[in-house]
Design an enzyme around this catalytic site. Structure first.
Site, PDB file in Angstrom:
ATOM      1  N   GLY A 138     -23.649  14.210   2.392  1.00  0.00           N
ATOM      2  CA  GLY A 138     -23.914  13.389   3.564  1.00  0.00           C
ATOM      3  C   GLY A 138     -22.604  12.961   4.201  1.00  0.00           C
ATOM      4  N   HIS A 191     -27.212   5.375   1.503  1.00  0.00           N
ATOM      5  CA  HIS A 191     -25.747   5.304   1.410  1.00  0.00           C
ATOM      6  C   HIS A 191     -25.119   5.474   2.811  1.00  0.00           C
ATOM      7  CE1 HIS A 191     -21.869   6.690  -0.760  1.00  0.00           C
ATOM      8  NE2 HIS A 191     -21.662   7.089   0.484  1.00  0.00           N
TER       9      HIS A 191
HETATM   10  O1  GNR Z   1     -21.236  13.730  -1.126  1.00  0.00           O
HETATM   11  C1  GNR Z   1     -21.774  12.676  -1.455  1.00  0.00           C
HETATM   12  N1  GNR Z   1     -22.489  12.616  -2.598  1.00  0.00           N
HETATM   13  C2  GNR Z   1     -23.275  11.536  -2.949  1.00  0.00           C
HETATM   14  C3  GNR Z   1     -23.743  11.491  -4.256  1.00  0.00           C
HETATM   15  C4  GNR Z   1     -24.548  10.469  -4.658  1.00  0.00           C
HETATM   16  C5  GNR Z   1     -24.880   9.473  -3.774  1.00  0.00           C
HETATM   17  C6  GNR Z   1     -24.408   9.481  -2.480  1.00  0.00           C
HETATM   18  C7  GNR Z   1     -23.613  10.515  -2.073  1.00  0.00           C
HETATM   19  S1  GNR Z   1     -23.051  10.556  -0.440  1.00  0.00           S
HETATM   20  C8  GNR Z   1     -21.576  11.461  -0.626  1.00  0.00           C
HETATM   21  C9  GNR Z   1     -20.953  11.774   0.719  1.00  0.00           C
HETATM   22  C10 GNR Z   1     -20.558  10.481   1.414  1.00  0.00           C
HETATM   23  O2  GNR Z   1     -19.613   9.817   1.104  1.00  0.00           O
HETATM   24  N2  GNR Z   1     -21.324  10.078   2.365  1.00  0.00           N
HETATM   25  O3  GNR Z   1     -21.049   8.917   2.986  1.00  0.00           O
HETATM   26 NI    NI Z   2     -19.974   7.695   1.564  1.00  0.00          NI
END
Ligand code: GNR
Ligand code: NI
Length: 167
Positions: free
Chosen positions: A46, A133
Site C-alpha cells: 500500500g 494503515h
Molecule cells: O508494504 C506495506 N506492508 C504492510 C504490512 C502490514 C501492514 C501494513 C502494511 S502497509 C506497508 C506499505 C506502507 O507503508 N503503506 O503506508
Molecule cells: Ni505506511
C-alpha cells in the site's frame, strides 16, 4: 511514469492531514500511476499520498501475491468496522521496522475511483489492515502511534541514525 520519493519517519511532513481530492482528471490519474509504480518498486502492499509528500486524500493498495490486483481509493472513508485482528505491520516510511498493531478485522470502505465514480468495498485480512494503515497516513497518524512511547522513541533514534549514515 516515475518513481516518487518516499518520506521517512520522523519527517514532520508525515504528520500533515490530507485534504479531499476535488479535481478528477489527467493529473490525478498520472499521480495514481506514479504511486502504483512507486509502491510496486518498493515493494509494498500500500502507499498513501502523504508518504510521497502529496497531502491529498488518496491511496493505492495491492495485497495480491502477483502484484496484479491494483486498487486506488480517492477520498476513502471507513463506514463500518467489525471484529479485531492483530497483525505484524511494516511501513515504507520505516524501513526495517515491524510492530504488532491491533485493528478492526473487517472494514467497509466507501471511496471514489480514478475517474471519480463512487464505490463500496468490504475488506478483510491484509487488505483491511492495509486500508486502515493508509487512511491513518492521510490523517497524519503512523503505526508506531499504537505502540509505547518508549518503543517509539527507540525507533525514532534508530531511524535518525540510519538517515545520518545514508547522507
Ligand atoms: O508494504 C506495506 N506492508 C504492510 C504490512 C502490514 C501492514 C501494513 C502494511 S502497509 C506497508 C506499505 C506502507 O507503508 N503503506 O503506508
Ligand atoms: Ni505506511
Amino acid at each position: 511514469m516515475s518513481i516518487l520519493n518516499i518520506l521517512n519517519f520522523p519527517d514532520p511532513r508525515l504528520r500533515i492531514k490530507a485534504k479531499p481530492v476535488e479535481i478528477f482528471g489527467d493529473a490525478l490519474r498520472s499521480l495514481i500511476d506514479d504511486m502504483f509504480e512507486t509502491m510496486y518498486a518498493a515493494p509494498g502492499v500500500g502507499l498513501a499520498a502523504t508518504q510521497v509528500d502529496i497531502h491529498k486524500r488518496l491511496l493505492v493498495a495491492d495485497v495480491s501475491e502477483d502484484q496484479d490486483a491494483p486498487h486506488a481509493f480517492v477520498n476513502p472513508r471507513i463506514v463500518a468496522r467489525d471484529g479485531v485482528s492483530v497483525h505484524d505491520e511494516g511501513c515504507l516510511s520505516f524501513p526495517g521496522i515491524y510492530e504488532q498493531v491491533e485493528r478492526a478485522g473487517q472494514v467497509t470502505i466507501e471511496a471514489q475511483d480514478r475517474n471519480g465514480n463512487s464505490f463500496t468495498l468490504e475488506a478483510e485480512g491484509l487488505m483491511a489492515v492495509c486500508v486502515q494503515h493508509e487512511i491513518d497516513h492521510l490523517n497524519g497518524k503512523l503505526f508506531v502511534d499504537y505502540i509505547s512511547e518508549l518503543k517509539r522513541g527507540r525507533i525514532r533514534k534508530k531511524m535518525l541514525k540510519l538517515q545520518r549514515q545514508a547522507s
